[in-house]
Motif scaffolding. Sequence first.
Motif, short mmCIF file in Angstrom:
data_model
loop_
_atom_site.label_atom_id
_atom_site.label_comp_id
_atom_site.label_asym_id
_atom_site.label_seq_id
_atom_site.Cartn_x
_atom_site.Cartn_y
_atom_site.Cartn_z
N THR A 100 10.54 -11.36 11.69
CA THR A 100 9.79 -11.62 10.10
C THR A 100 9.12 -12.47 10.18
O THR A 100 7.51 -12.54 9.83
CB THR A 100 10.98 -11.74 9.48
OG1 THR A 100 12.43 -11.22 9.35
CG2 THR A 100 10.56 -12.42 8.05
N GLY B 25 5.64 -11.00 11.80
CA GLY B 25 4.75 -10.00 10.60
C GLY B 25 4.29 -11.12 9.80
O GLY B 25 3.27 -10.94 8.91
N GLU B 26 4.74 -12.05 8.53
CA GLU B 26 4.70 -12.91 7.55
C GLU B 26 3.26 -13.87 8.59
O GLU B 26 2.46 -14.10 7.43
CB GLU B 26 5.80 -14.13 7.67
CG GLU B 26 6.41 -13.56 6.58
CD GLU B 26 6.24 -12.72 5.25
OE1 GLU B 26 6.64 -13.13 4.30
OE2 GLU B 26 6.04 -11.58 5.39
N LYS B 27 2.79 -14.30 9.29
CA LYS B 27 1.98 -15.08 9.74
C LYS B 27 0.50 -13.84 10.26
O LYS B 27 -0.14 -14.42 9.95
CB LYS B 27 2.70 -15.41 11.13
CG LYS B 27 1.49 -16.84 11.75
CD LYS B 27 1.89 -17.30 13.18
CE LYS B 27 1.03 -18.63 13.82
NZ LYS B 27 1.35 -19.06 15.06
N ARG B 28 0.85 -12.53 10.37
CA ARG B 28 -0.13 -12.20 10.24
C ARG B 28 -0.27 -11.67 8.78
O ARG B 28 -1.93 -11.67 8.53
CB ARG B 28 0.29 -10.68 11.66
CG ARG B 28 0.18 -10.29 12.86
CD ARG B 28 0.99 -9.80 13.45
NE ARG B 28 1.30 -9.51 14.73
CZ ARG B 28 2.12 -8.47 15.64
NH1 ARG B 28 2.27 -6.95 14.56
NH2 ARG B 28 1.28 -8.58 16.76
N ARG B 29 0.34 -11.35 8.25
CA ARG B 29 -0.21 -10.85 6.80
C ARG B 29 -0.50 -12.25 6.08
O ARG B 29 -1.09 -12.29 5.55
CB ARG B 29 0.84 -10.43 5.62
CG ARG B 29 1.27 -10.03 4.88
CD ARG B 29 1.96 -9.27 3.52
NE ARG B 29 3.35 -10.16 3.60
CZ ARG B 29 3.37 -10.51 2.68
NH1 ARG B 29 2.35 -10.67 2.01
NH2 ARG B 29 4.42 -11.77 2.61
N LEU B 30 0.36 -13.45 5.85
CA LEU B 30 -0.24 -15.37 6.04
C LEU B 30 -0.85 -15.51 5.68
O LEU B 30 -2.27 -16.23 5.65
CB LEU B 30 0.85 -15.30 5.01
CG LEU B 30 2.09 -15.21 4.17
CD1 LEU B 30 3.41 -16.15 4.31
CD2 LEU B 30 0.97 -14.67 2.90
N TRP C 275 14.82 -6.56 12.55
CA TRP C 275 13.11 -6.30 11.65
C TRP C 275 14.28 -6.44 11.02
O TRP C 275 15.05 -6.13 10.11
CB TRP C 275 12.08 -5.51 11.88
CG TRP C 275 13.26 -3.81 12.08
CD1 TRP C 275 13.34 -2.94 10.88
CD2 TRP C 275 13.06 -3.41 13.45
NE1 TRP C 275 13.69 -2.15 11.39
CE2 TRP C 275 14.17 -2.01 12.82
CE3 TRP C 275 13.58 -3.72 14.70
CZ2 TRP C 275 14.46 -1.34 13.41
CZ3 TRP C 275 13.81 -2.77 15.44
CH2 TRP C 275 14.86 -1.66 15.07
N GLU D 282 7.74 -17.42 0.45
CA GLU D 282 6.92 -16.36 1.18
C GLU D 282 6.19 -16.75 2.48
O GLU D 282 6.01 -18.50 2.16
CB GLU D 282 5.20 -16.43 0.18
CG GLU D 282 5.70 -14.62 -0.74
CD GLU D 282 4.30 -13.75 -1.30
OE1 GLU D 282 4.21 -12.71 -0.59
OE2 GLU D 282 3.79 -14.70 -1.82
N LYS E 89 11.08 -13.43 -1.56
CA LYS E 89 9.77 -13.41 -2.17
C LYS E 89 9.00 -13.33 -3.87
O LYS E 89 8.06 -13.34 -4.30
CB LYS E 89 9.13 -12.14 -1.55
CG LYS E 89 8.76 -11.97 -0.46
CD LYS E 89 7.66 -10.90 0.42
CE LYS E 89 7.52 -10.78 1.83
NZ LYS E 89 8.68 -11.28 2.83
#
Length: 238
Positions: A53, A56-61, A127, A166, A202
């Motif tokens: 997780t 994924g959040e590091k890639r997104r944010l 995940w 987030e 979120k």
Amino acid sequence: MAQTKAKQQKHGVVRRQWLRLRYWLRRVALWSVSLVILSVLLYAVVNPPITWTMVGEKRRLGAIDRAWVPIEDVAPVMLRSVVAAEDANFCLHWGFDVREIRRAIAEGAGRGASTLTQQTVKNVYFWQGRSWPRKVMETLMTPLVEMAWSKKRILEVYINVAEFDEGIFGVEAAARHYFDVGPEALTAVQAARLAAVLPNPKVRDASKPTAGLRRRAAAILDGAATIRGDARAACFAD
């Protein structure tokens, strides 16, 4: 005769291929089980460096906020609030709360019955999102974690890998993000509000709670006070 011999040779080739495939499947299965057991034993004493997780959040944010904090440096009321919010019978079950599972089945698919141990396993090893393969693997690993980790360790890992907003992971980052205090200084109300955002971080804000979040936090506040006086806090309390 020639045809019979050709068929026998073909059968022999197929058999050898099947035996070779079965050999490698066994090896893969053995290595997979060994790695799972090793990772469970390792994380009983070593802090998980990152989760899927978080990746994924590091890639997104682009970045995430997270700092590990020992459970001894977290306000006890925060620990009780998390347990009250997510798994009130945490100290009483072996990884699965059978009573809650039966209640969830009776009330329909909209109600969850995951314990803190199951959620910790999901957060650390797998995940997010609904998936039967993930649920099966989570179910198989939960008893292993219960056997290898103490309840206190399970709770410590959970509060350090859970997402509170987030890109905000763990109670240390969450306490400073929402209230500008360390996790050791959280009040009962602040702890209840942090615990209240966990099901859906979120869209929930602990520092600007809606009426619904206030009601949930009030219920958690009462629940945390209740478990303080009975055996449901014994497994993680000092």
